[in-house]
Design an enzyme around this catalytic site. Structure first.
Site, PDB file in Angstrom:
ATOM      1  CB  CYS A   1       0.420   1.639   4.085  1.00 57.10           C
ATOM      2  SG  CYS A   1      -1.305   1.156   4.022  1.00 57.10           S
TER       3      CYS A   1
ATOM      4  CB  CYS B   1      -0.896  -0.051   1.234  1.00 55.00           C
ATOM      5  SG  CYS B   1      -1.709   1.492   1.659  1.00 55.00           S
TER       6      CYS B   1
END
Length: 104
Positions: A34, A31
């Site tokens: 992230c 991600c």
């Protein structure tokens, strides 16, 4: 103290039974947002001064935990107090935004 990594085995003792609030970052290695928020999470932990704990849950390895707390998008950062999810931030946020959203 470093950012903790929670799994199904440690979540109960480290988060649910914690005597201080716990900030939990639900994330995944693939991600992009992230990865972008990771330094913010690390700085949040460095600034905690024992007032709260900071940890991460890898949703690919701990999908049941993510499902239990309704994580639909990542990163999702949840503030737990007294074993209950109290506040939630979804997506990349700056340190100031994250602290304001979580109220810490």
């Amino acid at each position: 103290m470093a950012v903790l990594h929670f799994d199904e085995n440690s979540f109960e003792s480290e988060v649910m039974k914690s005597d201080v609030p716990v900030v939990v970052d639900f994330w995944a290695t693939w991600c992009g947002p992230c990865q972008m928020i990771a330094p913010v999470i690390e700085q949040l932990e460095a600034d905690s001064a024992g007032k709260y704990k900071v940890g991460k849950v890898d949703i690919d390895k701990q999908g049941e935990l993510a499902a239990r707390y309704g994580v639909m998008s990542i990163p999702t950062i949840v503030l737990f107090e007294n074993g209950e999810p109290k506040k939630k931030a979804v997506g990349f946020q700056t340190m100031d935004q994250l602290k304001a959203t979580l109220g810490i």
